[in-house]
Scaffold this motif. Structure first.
Motif, PDB file in Angstrom:
ATOM      1  N   ASP A  53       0.819  -1.213   0.000  1.00 55.76           N
ATOM      2  CA  ASP A  53       0.000   0.000   0.000  1.00 55.76           C
ATOM      3  C   ASP A  53       0.852   1.262   0.000  1.00 55.76           C
ATOM      4  O   ASP A  53       0.476   2.272  -0.605  1.00 55.76           O
ATOM      5  CB  ASP A  53      -0.927   0.007   1.221  1.00 55.76           C
ATOM      6  CG  ASP A  53      -2.010  -1.052   1.110  1.00 55.76           C
ATOM      7  OD1 ASP A  53      -2.280  -1.506  -0.027  1.00 55.76           O
ATOM      8  OD2 ASP A  53      -2.579  -1.428   2.151  1.00 55.76           O
ATOM      9  N   GLU A  54       1.999   1.231   0.672  1.00 50.06           N
ATOM     10  CA  GLU A  54       2.821   2.441   0.770  1.00 50.06           C
ATOM     11  C   GLU A  54       3.372   2.846  -0.596  1.00 50.06           C
ATOM     12  O   GLU A  54       3.388   4.037  -0.938  1.00 50.06           O
ATOM     13  CB  GLU A  54       3.972   2.236   1.766  1.00 50.06           C
ATOM     14  CG  GLU A  54       4.814   3.482   1.942  1.00 50.06           C
ATOM     15  CD  GLU A  54       5.566   3.503   3.260  1.00 50.06           C
ATOM     16  OE1 GLU A  54       6.737   3.892   3.230  1.00 50.06           O
ATOM     17  OE2 GLU A  54       4.975   3.149   4.295  1.00 50.06           O
ATOM     18  N   THR A  68       2.038   2.122  -3.523  1.00 51.26           N
ATOM     19  CA  THR A  68       0.907   2.605  -4.299  1.00 51.26           C
ATOM     20  C   THR A  68       0.531   4.027  -3.872  1.00 51.26           C
ATOM     21  O   THR A  68       0.252   4.891  -4.704  1.00 51.26           O
ATOM     22  CB  THR A  68      -0.299   1.668  -4.122  1.00 51.26           C
ATOM     23  OG1 THR A  68       0.074   0.347  -4.500  1.00 51.26           O
ATOM     24  CG2 THR A  68      -1.471   2.126  -4.964  1.00 51.26           C
ATOM     25  N   ARG A  69       0.538   4.271  -2.577  1.00 47.98           N
ATOM     26  CA  ARG A  69       0.219   5.616  -2.054  1.00 47.98           C
ATOM     27  C   ARG A  69       1.237   6.644  -2.554  1.00 47.98           C
ATOM     28  O   ARG A  69       0.882   7.772  -2.902  1.00 47.98           O
ATOM     29  CB  ARG A  69       0.228   5.552  -0.522  1.00 47.98           C
ATOM     30  CG  ARG A  69      -0.215   6.827   0.170  1.00 47.98           C
ATOM     31  CD  ARG A  69      -1.716   6.965   0.205  1.00 47.98           C
ATOM     32  NE  ARG A  69      -2.126   8.164   0.912  1.00 47.98           N
ATOM     33  CZ  ARG A  69      -2.389   8.213   2.225  1.00 47.98           C
ATOM     34  NH1 ARG A  69      -2.274   7.109   2.964  1.00 47.98           N
ATOM     35  NH2 ARG A  69      -2.775   9.326   2.783  1.00 47.98           N
ATOM     36  N   ARG A  70       2.499   6.230  -2.615  1.00 46.38           N
ATOM     37  CA  ARG A  70       3.555   7.135  -3.080  1.00 46.38           C
ATOM     38  C   ARG A  70       3.348   7.469  -4.569  1.00 46.38           C
ATOM     39  O   ARG A  70       3.507   8.614  -4.983  1.00 46.38           O
ATOM     40  CB  ARG A  70       4.920   6.506  -2.843  1.00 46.38           C
ATOM     41  CG  ARG A  70       6.096   7.441  -3.033  1.00 46.38           C
ATOM     42  CD  ARG A  70       7.384   6.788  -2.539  1.00 46.38           C
ATOM     43  NE  ARG A  70       7.345   6.590  -1.096  1.00 46.38           N
ATOM     44  CZ  ARG A  70       7.709   7.513  -0.218  1.00 46.38           C
ATOM     45  NH1 ARG A  70       8.139   8.690  -0.636  1.00 46.38           N
ATOM     46  NH2 ARG A  70       7.660   7.268   1.071  1.00 46.38           N
ATOM     47  N   GLU A  98       0.527   7.456  -6.196  1.00 47.44           N
ATOM     48  CA  GLU A  98      -0.651   8.317  -6.310  1.00 47.44           C
ATOM     49  C   GLU A  98      -0.326   9.754  -5.913  1.00 47.44           C
ATOM     50  O   GLU A  98      -0.825  10.706  -6.536  1.00 47.44           O
ATOM     51  CB  GLU A  98      -1.787   7.762  -5.454  1.00 47.44           C
ATOM     52  CG  GLU A  98      -2.357   6.452  -6.000  1.00 47.44           C
ATOM     53  CD  GLU A  98      -3.308   5.775  -5.038  1.00 47.44           C
ATOM     54  OE1 GLU A  98      -3.360   6.199  -3.851  1.00 47.44           O
ATOM     55  OE2 GLU A  98      -3.986   4.815  -5.451  1.00 47.44           O
ATOM     56  N   LEU A  99       0.524   9.917  -4.895  1.00 47.22           N
ATOM     57  CA  LEU A  99       0.908  11.263  -4.475  1.00 47.22           C
ATOM     58  C   LEU A  99       1.772  11.924  -5.549  1.00 47.22           C
ATOM     59  O   LEU A  99       1.618  13.112  -5.844  1.00 47.22           O
ATOM     60  CB  LEU A  99       1.644  11.220  -3.138  1.00 47.22           C
ATOM     61  CG  LEU A  99       2.084  12.584  -2.569  1.00 47.22           C
ATOM     62  CD1 LEU A  99       0.890  13.518  -2.427  1.00 47.22           C
ATOM     63  CD2 LEU A  99       2.779  12.405  -1.224  1.00 47.22           C
ATOM     64  N   SER A 108      -0.547  13.075  -8.214  1.00 45.58           N
ATOM     65  CA  SER A 108      -1.323  14.231  -7.752  1.00 45.58           C
ATOM     66  C   SER A 108      -0.479  15.495  -7.790  1.00 45.58           C
ATOM     67  O   SER A 108      -0.942  16.555  -8.227  1.00 45.58           O
ATOM     68  CB  SER A 108      -1.827  13.975  -6.332  1.00 45.58           C
ATOM     69  OG  SER A 108      -2.468  15.116  -5.809  1.00 45.58           O
ATOM     70  N   TRP A 144       0.202  13.164   4.331  1.00 43.15           N
ATOM     71  CA  TRP A 144       0.802  11.825   4.309  1.00 43.15           C
ATOM     72  C   TRP A 144       2.318  11.895   4.251  1.00 43.15           C
ATOM     73  O   TRP A 144       3.011  11.119   4.908  1.00 43.15           O
ATOM     74  CB  TRP A 144       0.275  11.028   3.119  1.00 43.15           C
ATOM     75  CG  TRP A 144       0.800   9.620   3.080  1.00 43.15           C
ATOM     76  CD1 TRP A 144       0.403   8.579   3.867  1.00 43.15           C
ATOM     77  CD2 TRP A 144       1.833   9.109   2.239  1.00 43.15           C
ATOM     78  NE1 TRP A 144       1.114   7.439   3.562  1.00 43.15           N
ATOM     79  CE2 TRP A 144       2.012   7.738   2.558  1.00 43.15           C
ATOM     80  CE3 TRP A 144       2.631   9.669   1.242  1.00 43.15           C
ATOM     81  CZ2 TRP A 144       2.949   6.930   1.918  1.00 43.15           C
ATOM     82  CZ3 TRP A 144       3.566   8.865   0.602  1.00 43.15           C
ATOM     83  CH2 TRP A 144       3.712   7.505   0.945  1.00 43.15           C
ATOM     84  N   CYS A 178       5.097  10.345   6.873  1.00 40.79           N
ATOM     85  CA  CYS A 178       6.255   9.517   6.503  1.00 40.79           C
ATOM     86  C   CYS A 178       7.542  10.067   7.101  1.00 40.79           C
ATOM     87  O   CYS A 178       8.411   9.318   7.571  1.00 40.79           O
ATOM     88  CB  CYS A 178       6.387   9.445   4.980  1.00 40.79           C
ATOM     89  SG  CYS A 178       5.107   8.488   4.166  1.00 40.79           S
ATOM     90  N   GLY A 193      -2.724  -1.491  -8.883  1.00 45.50           N
ATOM     91  CA  GLY A 193      -2.084  -1.376  -7.585  1.00 45.50           C
ATOM     92  C   GLY A 193      -0.739  -2.023  -7.549  1.00 45.50           C
ATOM     93  O   GLY A 193      -0.486  -3.047  -8.131  1.00 45.50           O
TER      94      GLY A 193
END
Length: 586
Positions: free
Chosen positions: A352-353, A355-357, A359-360, A363, A375, A379, A467
């Motif tokens: 998840d981390e 994938t979150r990175r 997405e950020l 963005s 977020w 970190c 993902g």
């Protein structure tokens, strides 16, 4: 040896042969003390077997401790740096202060001699103790479409320390290619460094005389691009297979050390990644989501080839199978290595981390307004790897043309508070390298993002990703989006630069995009013949480094436009390497 540049390699080998024989003298034997940073790039030109044939008796690593004194001559082969020159000076001082009279000592600088290094030898009182020469290995081929100067400190030295010596080396590297493969008709220089190199090229040509026209010239044009025009791309998370290999294991002049995660034991396996390996060639430019499928296809083909050997009836067929058995075993080994590497990458990134990175990153790049930093701050407070967080901060700064003063100060403060105030020098280096700074009106990236539509539509990005490293960014609407919904700005600039020779308005457009700090310049070399080849060979020279993902994007662009792109670069870079450069103390 990269077969596309056989003649260049042979020329470099001949130069090295002359240097070694000169150092060996009448005895024909010499000890070699080798700068560690040259080991792999030298192996692309001359392996250990070749050196032994030349008369190299023993090879030592250049380090603080002096090699044992022997009666053989000694040759130091080193990068042109202050640090290595001081180490060699210490060796010579220790030898002569011992009372013994050592045999001849030779210092060979790569790629050029440098007055500063020679001044250091003079200050240390050892200038007259050694013969000084240069091995002009300006560019070394590490694949069929990739050449490197292998200057990992180029960006830091040029931007943080204002040392532009390597720009003259880049100009001389292009001159060498012209001498070997014919004069290049068209030159396009993008950015400050590109213009400096073009000016130096013109000066050298006027001083030495322009070579005669040659209708068989290898390259139709050269595009020199300054890394400062697109500092965003190297900071983004790579999703192409070779890019992920570089990020996780490190890529050095075509070699990768696969560690325990791949080999299953503590001993690392050194593998050279080359396009003439069919297994590697089929996956190197693939988004990671497609790698498993490609490896599965190769496993089936290799298995079928082995099964074929059990059904052979006559001696001629058996002999033919034995002849290709060596290649089959090499492919089998390559399949094992890359399958294990892919599994290790999947385990490290399918979370998840990561994938979150991603997405950020998307963005930040997609929105001109300041994205949420909640977020990222979390970190930093959790002390996740510093380099990853610094990369996001730098992307945030570059994507919007600098941060507002308050946000800049706040983010800098929490990083220093969490990771230590020794990183004040890190932020100073990042500022000097143009990676993390306050708001400025002359930023290039926001204009490039709008003009070239660098961001893929969010809906397309979401539908093409599932993902983690296994699916992020794969497949999308176009091959040019080799990152997570992002097309490298450098590739967009290069695609436009290819049109400059036929349309003057393109040059005006490029100049307005990179102004006022940078410019775009076109030069048609007098007396050169135009290429008549159906496939146009374009040399792209990255001044400040190139990522493996950008190389993949250029290969795909070449297939779509009937062009063959050959990349020359000061070095292969990644976000991890850029951050390590900034973190090194002065």
């Amino acid at each position: 040896m990269a077969s596309a540049f056989t003649s260049l390699v042979e020329q470099l080998q001949q130069e090295l042969r002359s240097l070694v024989r000169r150092a060996a003298g009448p005895g024909g034997k010499v000890d070699l003390v080798l700068d560690q940073s040259l080991v792999r790039v030298l192996n692309c030109v001359a392996g250990f077997t070749f050196l032994k044939e030349l008369g190299v008796d023993a090879v030592f690593r250049l380090e603080a401790q002096c090699p044992p004194l022997s009666q053989k001559p000694r040759m130091y082969l080193t990068r042109t740096t202050v640090e290595t020159t001081k180490t060699i000076a210490d060796h010579l001082t220790a030898e002569f202060s011992s009372g013994a009279v050592p045999p001849a000592r030779h210092i060979v600088f790569v790629p050029q001699r440098d007055p500063l290094c020679e001044h250091i030898l003079e200050e240390e009182g050892v200038y007259g103790y050694a013969h000084i020469d240069a091995f002009q290995m300006d560019l070394a081929p590490i694949d069929n479409d990739l050449l490197t100067m292998h200057l990992p400190l180029f960006l830091r030295d040029s931007l943080a320390y204002d040392d532009h010596t390597a720009l003259s080396w880049a100009a001389k590297a292009i001159l060498r290619l012209e001498a070997e493969y014919g004069p290049i008709p068209h030159f396009v220089a993008l950015g400050e460094f590109g213009n400096v190199v073009l000016d130096l090229l013109r000066f050298f040509k006027q001083s030495n005389g322009t070579p005669p026209a040659d209708a068989g010239s290898r390259f139709s044009s050269v595009i020199m691009i300054d890394r400062q025009l697109d500092a965003v791309t190297p900071l983004c998370s790579q999703l192409i297979y070779t890019g992920l290999v570089d990020e996780m294991f490190g890529y050095d002049a075509g070699f990768v050390n696969f560690g325990e995660a791949v080999t299953g034991n503590k001993d690392a396996t050194q593998v050279r990644l080359r396009g003439d390996d069919p297994v590697y060639a089929s996956i190197r430019d693939e988004n990671f989501s497609n790698v498993g499928k490609q490896l599965k296809e190769h496993a089936k083909k290799i298995g079928a080839s082995y099964e074929e050997g059990h059904t052979l009836a006559d001696l001629a067929a058996i002999r033919g199978f034995i002849d290709k058995l060596g290649d089959l075993k090499a492919q089998h080994y390559s399949l094992q290595v890359h399958t294990a590497a892919a599994e290790a990458i999947m385990m490290a990134h399918n979370n998840d981390e990561f994938t979150r990175r991603l997405e950020l990153e998307f963005s930040i790049l997609n929105n001109a307004s300041t994205p949420s930093t909640e977020w990222l701050e979390e970190c930093i407070y959790r002390q996740t790897p510093l380099n990853s967080n610094l990369r996001l901060l730098c992307i945030m700064s570059l994507a919007r043309g600098g941060l507002p003063p308050k946000l800049y100060d706040d983010m800098k403060r929490i990083v220093l508070h969490s990771y230590g105030y020794e990183h004040l020098t890190t932020f100073d280096n990042l500022r000097k390298m143009g990676l993390f700074r306050m708001e400025e009106k002359t930023a290039v990236f926001p204009r490039l993002r709008k003009r070239f539509q660098l961001m893929q539509q969010e809906t397309e990005t979401e539908s093409s990703s599932s993902g983690g490293a296994g699916g992020a960014g794969g497949g999308g609407a176009s091959d040019k989006y080799v990152y997570y919904g992002y097309m490298p700005a450098s590739v967009a600039l290069i695609e436009q630069a290819c049109k400059v020779a036929s349309d003057a308005r393109v040059l005006e457009d490029l100049s307005s995009l990179v102004a006022p700090k940078h410019t775009a310049v076109y030069w048609r070399q007098p007396g050169t013949a135009l290429s008549t080849s159906r496939v146009e060979n374009v040399l792209v020279f990255f001044l400040g480094g190139c990522t493996l993902s950008e190389l993949s994007a250029l290969r795909k662009l070449g297939r779509a436009t009937s062009k063959k792109f050959v990349v020359a670069t000061t070095d292969i870079i990644s976000g991890e390497r850029l951050m390590n450069l900034a973190r090194e103390p002065p």
